[in-house]
Write an enzyme that holds these catalytic residues in place. Structure first.
Site, PDB file in Angstrom:
ATOM      1  N   GLN A  82       0.821  -1.208   0.000  1.00  0.00           N
ATOM      2  CA  GLN A  82       0.000   0.000   0.000  1.00  0.00           C
ATOM      3  C   GLN A  82       0.861   1.267   0.000  1.00  0.00           C
ATOM      4  O   GLN A  82       0.480   2.292   0.571  1.00  0.00           O
ATOM      5  CB  GLN A  82      -0.942  -0.011   1.201  1.00  0.00           C
ATOM      6  CG  GLN A  82      -2.101  -0.974   1.060  1.00  0.00           C
ATOM      7  CD  GLN A  82      -2.997  -0.640  -0.125  1.00  0.00           C
ATOM      8  OE1 GLN A  82      -3.163   0.521  -0.501  1.00  0.00           O
ATOM      9  NE2 GLN A  82      -3.586  -1.668  -0.719  1.00  0.00           N
ATOM     10  N   SER A  83       1.985   1.219  -0.674  1.00  0.00           N
ATOM     11  CA  SER A  83       2.916   2.349  -0.690  1.00  0.00           C
ATOM     12  C   SER A  83       2.353   3.553  -1.439  1.00  0.00           C
ATOM     13  O   SER A  83       2.027   3.472  -2.626  1.00  0.00           O
ATOM     14  CB  SER A  83       4.231   1.910  -1.342  1.00  0.00           C
ATOM     15  OG  SER A  83       5.055   3.022  -1.625  1.00  0.00           O
TER      16      SER A  83
END
Length: 345
Positions: A84-85
């Site tokens: 989920q960067s």
């Protein structure tokens, strides 16, 4: 904040950039939240509004980084982050905007999450933006994987350019030195000064850049980083390393400039990186319901939890007049965390 346009600030303004971010980002008062908490007047610096695939602080950092990649005639950008960067999502968007291929190495480092975590939010946007994604286990280091990919691409005749996690390079750091000067101008236009800035600290580049900008501006306030995963010692070391890189790139030494002290807290990490605590969820709900502003459960929710707890239980911030919360973005990950909307607050 009396801005001093010394030689370092002039050099800062002359760094090459490509246009990616919508700046200046808004500076808004949080009057309803301030009244609810009964503390100093709170402000929010809206770097969730930088554009580039829903916004975030990486857009500023990527402007000089992509300019350097262009100067090196790169045709492929390689970078890394968690599944989920926010950084990886904005790298993918910048590559699409600049017409470059994008390879992202994503670490599956957050355990115990529902399937939404690996399908929705940032990762779905990375795919939409055309990035090639390689997922590695949480026990692997992404840097060697990126280097191997770069070697393979170079052997095929490509020109790869590696961006480290978080865009925390000297150029990325200096983008936030300039961002501090932007904030300074906005405060002056509101006839205000800031006593403190609070932000989420991950790889340390944003906090380091703000420290350099504060020194260039001869600002006497304090910058508080709320670690989102690392211990206080490790997070402080990250900020120190980023600070040193930025100062070297701007040709600064300790004799010519004195940056504010580094303040990092790890009291709001919760269960770990990417895992929201109850006070993080409370902070997200409070800002949403008092100001209509969204935070995320990985970065800004934890930073706001730190700000709220400090106001409630310590005199450190409550004795100040104006405190700025620097919103570094991350809202795109919200639908990967059903626990946020289901939380009972």
């Amino acid at each position: 904040m009396a801005r001093q346009l010394a030689d370092p600030a002039v050099r800062l303004s002359r760094i090459s950039r490509v246009q990616l971010a919508h700046v200046p980002t808004p500076l808004e008062p949080l009057d309803r939240l301030s009244a609810y908490l009964g503390g100093p007047r709170l402000w929010i610096k809206r770097d969730d509004c930088t554009g580039l695939a829903t916004g975030g602080n990486k857009a500023r950092k990527l402007e000089p980084i992509f300019a350097e990649a262009r100067e090196q005639r790169a045709d492929t950008i390689i970078s890394a982050g968690a599944i989920q960067s926010n950084h990886a999502r904005q790298v993918a968007a910048a590559c699409a905007k600049q017409g470059l291929a994008c390879v992202l190495v994503l670490t599956d480092s957050v355990g115990g999450q529902p399937e939404d975590y690996r399908e929705k939010g940032n990762i779905s946007l990375m795919k939409l933006l055309g990035a090639e994604i390689q997922i590695i286990s949480g026990s692997q280091e992404s840097a060697p994987v990126m280097e191997r990919i770069a070697r393979d691409l170079a052997m095929q005749g490509h020109r790869p350019y590696i961006i480290p996690v978080g865009g925390t390079t000297a150029l990325g750091v200096l983008a936030y030195a300039e961002a501090f000067l932007e904030l300074s101008e906005q405060l002056r236009s509101n006839n205000q000064t800031a006593d403190a800035i609070v932000l989420a600290t991950g790889t340390g580049g944003t906090q380091a850049g703000l420290l350099i900008g504060a020194a260039l501006d001869d600002w006497q306030g304090q910058i508080f980083g709320m670690s989102v995963g690392a211990s206080k010692a490790r997070a402080t070391n990250r900020v120190n390393a980023a600070l040193a890189a930025g100062k070297e790139a701007l040709q600064l030494d300790d004799a010519s400039i004195s940056t504010p002290s580094i303040h990092v807290s790890d009291a709001f990490v919760g269960p770990g990186y990417g895992l929201p605590s109850q006070d993080c969820l409370e902070a997200i709900h409070l800002l949403a319901r008092h100001e209509g502003i969204l935070l995320d459960p990985t970065y800004t929710g934890k930073a706001m939890a730190g700000l709220i707890a400090t106001l409630r239980y310590h005199a450190l911030l409550s004795n100040m007049k104006n405190v700025v919360f620097w919103h570094t973005g991350g809202n795109a990950s919200l639908d990967a965390y059903p626990c946020v909307s289901r939380a009972t607050i």
